[in-house]
Scaffold this motif. Structure first.
Motif, PDB file in Angstrom:
ATOM      1  N   ASP A   1      -3.283   8.226   3.812  1.00  0.00           N
ATOM      2  CA  ASP A   1      -3.402   8.326   2.323  1.00  0.00           C
ATOM      3  C   ASP A   1      -3.487   6.547   1.863  1.00  0.00           C
ATOM      4  O   ASP A   1      -4.004   6.026   0.923  1.00  0.00           O
ATOM      5  CB  ASP A   1      -2.411   9.035   1.618  1.00  0.00           C
ATOM      6  N   ALA A   2      -2.364   5.932   2.500  1.00  0.00           N
ATOM      7  CA  ALA A   2      -2.232   4.499   2.167  1.00  0.00           C
ATOM      8  C   ALA A   2      -3.157   3.624   2.656  1.00  0.00           C
ATOM      9  O   ALA A   2      -3.735   2.980   1.834  1.00  0.00           O
ATOM     10  CB  ALA A   2      -0.964   3.910   2.373  1.00  0.00           C
TER      11      ALA A   2
ATOM     12  N   GLU B   1       5.390   3.050   2.075  1.00  0.00           N
ATOM     13  CA  GLU B   1       4.967   1.867   1.504  1.00  0.00           C
ATOM     14  C   GLU B   1       4.529   0.792   2.854  1.00  0.00           C
ATOM     15  O   GLU B   1       5.512   0.744   3.517  1.00  0.00           O
ATOM     16  CB  GLU B   1       5.818   1.322   0.676  1.00  0.00           C
ATOM     17  N   ILE B   2       3.336   0.365   2.750  1.00  0.00           N
ATOM     18  CA  ILE B   2       3.012  -0.363   3.891  1.00  0.00           C
ATOM     19  C   ILE B   2       2.728  -1.676   3.445  1.00  0.00           C
ATOM     20  O   ILE B   2       2.272  -2.126   2.277  1.00  0.00           O
ATOM     21  CB  ILE B   2       1.730   0.199   4.453  1.00  0.00           C
TER      22      ILE B   2
ATOM     23  N   LEU C   1      -9.014   4.913  -6.245  1.00  0.00           N
ATOM     24  CA  LEU C   1      -8.814   3.466  -6.160  1.00  0.00           C
ATOM     25  C   LEU C   1      -8.446   3.072  -4.790  1.00  0.00           C
ATOM     26  O   LEU C   1      -8.463   1.804  -4.357  1.00  0.00           O
ATOM     27  CB  LEU C   1      -7.669   2.993  -7.229  1.00  0.00           C
ATOM     28  N   ASN C   2      -8.029   4.183  -4.173  1.00  0.00           N
ATOM     29  CA  ASN C   2      -7.693   3.556  -2.662  1.00  0.00           C
ATOM     30  C   ASN C   2      -8.885   3.636  -1.815  1.00  0.00           C
ATOM     31  O   ASN C   2      -9.272   4.617  -1.327  1.00  0.00           O
ATOM     32  CB  ASN C   2      -6.696   4.665  -2.089  1.00  0.00           C
ATOM     33  N   THR C   3      -9.489   2.305  -1.513  1.00  0.00           N
ATOM     34  CA  THR C   3     -10.848   2.280  -0.879  1.00  0.00           C
ATOM     35  C   THR C   3     -10.375   1.902   0.654  1.00  0.00           C
ATOM     36  O   THR C   3     -11.151   1.387   1.395  1.00  0.00           O
ATOM     37  CB  THR C   3     -11.802   1.368  -1.495  1.00  0.00           C
ATOM     38  N   GLY C   4      -9.264   2.237   0.834  1.00  0.00           N
ATOM     39  CA  GLY C   4      -8.547   1.529   2.236  1.00  0.00           C
ATOM     40  C   GLY C   4      -8.497  -0.011   2.056  1.00  0.00           C
ATOM     41  O   GLY C   4      -9.570  -0.519   2.593  1.00  0.00           O
TER      42      GLY C   4
ATOM     43  N   LEU D   1       0.868  -1.157   0.119  1.00  0.00           N
ATOM     44  CA  LEU D   1      -0.032  -0.121   0.045  1.00  0.00           C
ATOM     45  C   LEU D   1       0.697   1.208  -0.060  1.00  0.00           C
ATOM     46  O   LEU D   1       1.768   1.365   0.808  1.00  0.00           O
ATOM     47  CB  LEU D   1      -0.692   0.107   1.211  1.00  0.00           C
ATOM     48  N   LEU D   2       0.716   2.018  -1.040  1.00  0.00           N
ATOM     49  CA  LEU D   2       1.485   3.111  -1.068  1.00  0.00           C
ATOM     50  C   LEU D   2       0.661   4.718  -0.930  1.00  0.00           C
ATOM     51  O   LEU D   2      -0.608   4.667  -1.058  1.00  0.00           O
ATOM     52  CB  LEU D   2       2.042   3.443  -2.539  1.00  0.00           C
TER      53      LEU D   2
END
Lengths: 810, 217
Positions: free
Chosen positions: A766-767, A654-655, A804-807, A452-453
């Motif tokens: 955010d990520a 990044e996670i 696209l980042n819906t968590g 995840l970025l």
């Protein structure tokens, strides 16, 4: 002013000495000194009932045992409140050795002196102190709840209520199109210099004089404090800061109990006494910073422009308030950052807890203020569906608005007026440096790699170089050597290099000929100290002014000899010559000799200054009225008010969704500290600051339990980032010279640490698409947050990219 | 500095009085007493050797008893002078009959000078309490008749000058067969660890001066 040295990345001249073990730190001094050790309270809040030393009496090598009962005169009074303030209504400070009650684990109760530290520690371990435990207050929320009082005469635990406002915030909020209210937290951390505190004292019974070496950031003030507390005449006390292995603020506090007690013992025993702080002592008896509860209400319009800001902060000041309310003031005034906030109200309640005192640590309240403002900007952006950078841009103070008056009062008691800057420029450079708009592709690429970025940013304005003043002394010797001194201390920042650069530039001499001494009261008696990013601004300008004074005198003397006008002379490479007439010149060292008319010649050079050396002007005295012998000059710089540096950081994290490990993969800094004297040193300061920012955001915290026991008081348990956790930092400089000082400088020392937590929180949020309302955050906490149904879901919908980042964990 | 306290000894006041004012007994019971010489009516000169960890050495001092209300009270004046400093102590002492014996109550007012004053009050009083404890337990042993028998009593015919020269009969030196060298106080004596009285103060004075001498090494 510009010369070939100002602005050059000159290598730090102190490094060779420091990195090959030739540095002289406190513990390198006084090999034959007796050693002091302290018995410290094991309880966070307790009454001292009895101290039984019987068990220690048989320890071979024991020399003395001191308790509060041995303190006399001013030494028996509470330690000073260094910075009084009308709003600090209930200041409290401890005693050098606990009197009746101990207020935190680690407070000194007994001092033992023995032939060496091992014996002193053994004896201390055999002393039995009986305590009666009292209720303990730990953490800002417990202090706020005030079920118990830290100081019984302060039932609400409130030491101070600091309040500032620029208009009627209630009205402005009511008139705002939108409002948001939220609460967030910042944890405790600490400076953790590689070298802890340390004091060495030597008493000369014949001269009745005391020399104290201490690892401090304020030798002149420590000197004054020792003289006052031990009732010695100031001129009989010398205080020297040797090489200091890091300070970061913790060593600006003074006098530490040990800075009074070690000299006291040295006088009483007629022998050198030394104490060197060990790491556990540093954790439990020095100082921490940072913990705050922040209650924020913001009003803004449809476009995300802030219309009103109302902030109520609860600040944990620990057990005592020796440094006043400087941190609350700094948080309150620096919070607004680079933004134009029409109406602002802030209240900071500074509260007591039974924990280690809280005093400035690099950033000194700014990281918390930045966290409050920048997280507010992110929330507005998210609520409005506007890009986070765009919302910030819409609120920035514009270039044509300088000088910009925030209508607030800063920590130096002067108005918060931004002297110069270009915040729009910072934002443009930052977006380019981090490639802000390419986040879509990078996020996709990361997700393809199963990671995840997230990207985040934070901006800040930092008031630097507060007064009242610093001074500098420059002297040219007959040997050609140039001696430079300032009372301000060094702790590894590179002052020897920077001040030498400045003097060499101003005077026109080779830098190798310049020797710099700092923090030694034998050389310079008037100074304030090293804090608030002020060394270059204050002492830098002071030594430059002193050098200009020397140059003027040198030209005056040389003009006589060369029978020319001072205006026609230049100094280059230590040679004074007539412009355009190469032959006619005189070495600066000779001018130095001639500046001091002599009767007695002690060497070849001196002969030139004796009475029969050459034809003199019999119509004038050898030393003109109003003049003085010697080629030297002392000058001071005292600013009208602080100068305001600024900057912007952006970070990409990044996670790993399996371990929730957080990697900072990219870190960009745009930094504006006015004219840059030495870019290499400024970048070094920024790198160090970023490292401490990353530590404060992801690793460091003070793990106090409910009883006030610090459970991670060692480097095994207190996490700090290694080189492996500190990301590569790309830096872009912007130089908006300060109109307030001759060299156009602004401070650079603390900048790097300020936006760390805010920017990293923004990136993590955010990520993972979950609200980050408290820092630092560990992988475990992040894991729990993402799995918690109560967690606040957020998205940074950006016009330029699909959401696209819906968590990703949803 | 002040040292107040009391101790209960297992004998009636009259007996206690006899014992704690008997130079021969004092010589045996004062911790570290090497010798105690009577130099006049109620006046003694003594040597004390002390060996407590940080504080050790030997010392010579003088003691004088006044205001004697046998068997209920007296005042002891002790003083000593070592090169690096000096000590003076005035100690009102009272004896009062209580169940099973006598309560000895005292209030010592001592003046300490010289570098020794720099070692910290806790250290000085810590040593004083220990010496007092040893003294009292020894005195109690005397009263209980369990003490070691007196060492050889040596008669001295000295020719000290001075107008107020006491009759030869009064000039006697008492010595301690086994010089106490500090060390731990027997647990049964712990209740007596209450501070310095009588010989305790003497020992305390000795301790201080002994410390001074010890420092010169």
């Amino acid at each position: 002013m510009t010369t070939k040295l100002f602005g050059e990345p000159v290598r730090r001249r102190e490094d060779a000495r420091l990195i090959i073990g030739q540095g002289r730190y406190l513990d390198d001094i006084g090999a034959d000194a007796h050693a002091a050790a302290f018995l410290r309270s094991p309880y966070a809040h307790a009454r001292v009932v009895d101290i039984d030393v019987t068990g220690a009496l048989d320890v071979e090598g024991l020399l003395a045992i001191y308790t509060y009962a041995d303190l006399t005169g001013p030494l028996a009074e509470p330690l000073p409140v260094l910075i009084p303030h009308p709003q600090l209504t209930h200041p409290r400070t401890g005693y050098p050795l606990a009197k009746d009650v101990v207020q935190h684990v680690g407070e000194a109760v007994v001092m033992v002196v023995a032939t060496d530290r091992y014996v002193a520690e053994d004896a201390a371990a055999l002393i039995e102190v009986t305590y009666e435990e009292l209720p303990v207050v730990v953490g800002v929320d417990a202090a706020r709840a005030a079920l118990h009082a830290v100081h019984e005469d302060v039932p609400d635990n409130v030491a101070a209520r600091h309040h500032q406002e620029t208009g009627d915030v209630a009205v402005a909020l009511a008139a705002s199109a939108h409002t948001l209210s939220f609460t967030q937290y910042v944890e405790r951390s600490a400076a953790m210099p590689m070298e802890g505190k340390g004091v060495h004292a030597r008493w000369d019974a014949d001269d009745k004089a005391l020399r104290v070496y201490t690892s401090t950031q304020a030798s002149t003030s420590v000197r004054a404090a020792i003289a006052a507390k031990l009732q010695l005449s100031l001129e009989k006390v010398e205080v020297i800061a040797p090489d200091v292995g890091g300070g970061f603020g913790v060593k600006i506090v003074h006098p530490w109990p040990e800075e009074l007690l070690v000299p006291m013992a040295a006088i009483a025993l007629g022998h050198e006494v030394k104490w060197t702080e060990d790491r556990r002592e540093h954790f439990i008896s020095s100082a921490h910073e940072r913990q705050q509860r922040q209650e924020i209400t913001v009003g803004y319009d449809d476009g995300g422009r802030v219309t009103a800001l109302d902030v109520h902060i609860w600040h944990d000041n620990g057990a005592y308030t020796p440094y006043g309310i400087i941190i609350p003031i700094v948080t309150a005034t620096q919070l607004v950052g680079p933004y134009a906030v029409p109406v602002y109200r802030v209240q900071v309640d500074s509260v007591f807890t039974n924990t280690v005192i809280v005093t400035p640590y690099r950033g000194a309240g700014r990281p918390q203020g930045c966290f409050a403002m920048e997280r507010t900007m992110d929330r507005i952006a998210q609520e409005r569906g506007i890009d986070r950078a765009e919302v910030r841009s819409r609120n920035l103070i514009q270039v044509d608005q300088f000088p910009y008056d925030q209508h607030l009062t800063f920590q130096d008691g002067r108005p918060v007026i931004y002297d110069s800057g270009d915040y729009v420029g910072l934002m443009d450079k930052l977006k380019a440096l981090i490639d802000w708009d390419s986040v879509v592709e990078r996020r996709a690429d990361a997700e393809a790699r199963g990671r995840l970025l997230g990207i985040g940013m934070a901006m800040y304005v930092e008031g630097t170089g507060p007064g009242p003043y610093e001074g500098g002394h420059v002297q040219v010797l007959g040997s050609g050597k140039v001696l430079v001194s300032t009372g301000l201390t060094s702790q590894g920042q590179g002052h020897e290099t920077v001040f030498a650069q400045l003097v060499a530039s101003e005077l026109g001499v080779p830098m190798e000929d310049v020797e710099v001494t700092t923090g030694d009261t034998r050389r310079f008696g008037y100074a304030v100290g090293t804090f608030a990013s002020r060394a270059a601004v204050m002492s830098g300008n002071a030594v430059a002014l002193a050098a200009r004074g020397v140059r003027e005198k040198a030209l005056r003397i040389a003009a006589d000899v060369l029978e020319a006008e001072p205006a026609d002379l230049v100094i280059e490479d230590g040679l004074v010559q007539v412009k355009g007439v190469p032959g006619t010149s005189i070495p600066l060292r000779t001018v130095a000799v001639l500046s001091n008319p002599l009767r007695y010649a002690f060497d070849e050079a001196a002969k030139q200054a004796t009475q029969f050396a050459g034809p003199g002007d019999n119509s004038k005295p050898p030393v003109a009225v109003g003049d003085a012998p010697g080629l030297e000059h002392t000058d001071y710089y005292s600013p009208i008010r602080s100068t305001f540096a600024s900057g912007a950081h952006a970070v990409v994290v990044e996670i790993d969704p399996a371990t929730w490990e957080i990697d900072v993969v990219q870190y960009a800094v745009v930094h504006d500290c006015g004219n840059v004297v030495n870019p290499m040193i400024v970048e070094g300061q920024v790198h160090g600051g970023v490292a401490q920012g990353v530590g404060g955001a992801l690793y460091e915290r003070m793990a106090y339990d409910a009883d006030g026991q610090l459970q991670n008081a060692s480097f095994m348990d207190f996490l700090m980032p290694y080189a492996s956790e500190v990301p590569p930092v790309v830096i872009d400089h912007q130089e908006t010279a300060s109109p307030l000082n001759p060299l156009g400088l602004k401070g650079a020392g603390e900048a790097g640490v300020i936006p760390g937590s805010a920017a990293i929180a923004s990136a993590i949020e955010d990520a993972v698409g979950r609200r980050i309302a408290a820092m630092p955050i560990s992988p475990t906490e992040l894991y729990d947050l993402v799995r918690s149904s109560a967690a606040d879901r957020v998205t940074n919908t950006d016009p330029t990219l699909p959401t696209l980042n819906t968590g990703a964990m949803a | 500095m002040n040292l107040d306290g009391s101790a209960v000894l297992s004998a009636p006041p009259e007996e206690v009085w006899a014992v704690i004012t008997d130079p021969a007994v004092l010589a045996r019971t004062i911790p570290g007493c090497v010798s105690l010489e009577q130099v006049g009516e109620d006046s003694y000169r003594m040597h004390v050797a002390v060996g407590v960890g940080a504080i050790r050495g030997s010392y010579a001092g003088e003691v004088h008893l006044t205001d004697q209300q046998r068997p209920s009270s007296y005042v002891m004046h002790a003083s000593g002078a070592g090169a690096p400093g000096q000590v003076r102590a005035t100690v009102p002492i009272s004896l009062e009959a209580v169940d099973g014996g006598t309560r000895v109550t005292y209030s010592a007012d001592a003046v300490v000078g010289g570098p020794v004053a720099g070692v910290g009050q806790r250290m000085i009083t810590g040593v004083a309490k220990r010496m007092a404890g040893q003294f009292f337990s020894a005195i109690d042993a005397e009263l209980a008749g369990t003490a070691p028998t007196a060492g050889p009593v040596e008669a001295v015919v000295s020719t000290t000058d001075g107008s107020a020269e006491p009759p030869p009969a009064l000039r006697t030196t008492f010595t301690n067969p086994a010089v106490a060298t500090g060390g731990w106080v027997p647990t049964e004596a712990r209740p007596l660890l209450v501070g310095a009285a009588g010989g305790g103060v003497l020992a305390l004075v000795g301790v201080w001066i002994g410390y001074l001498l010890g420092r010169r090494r």
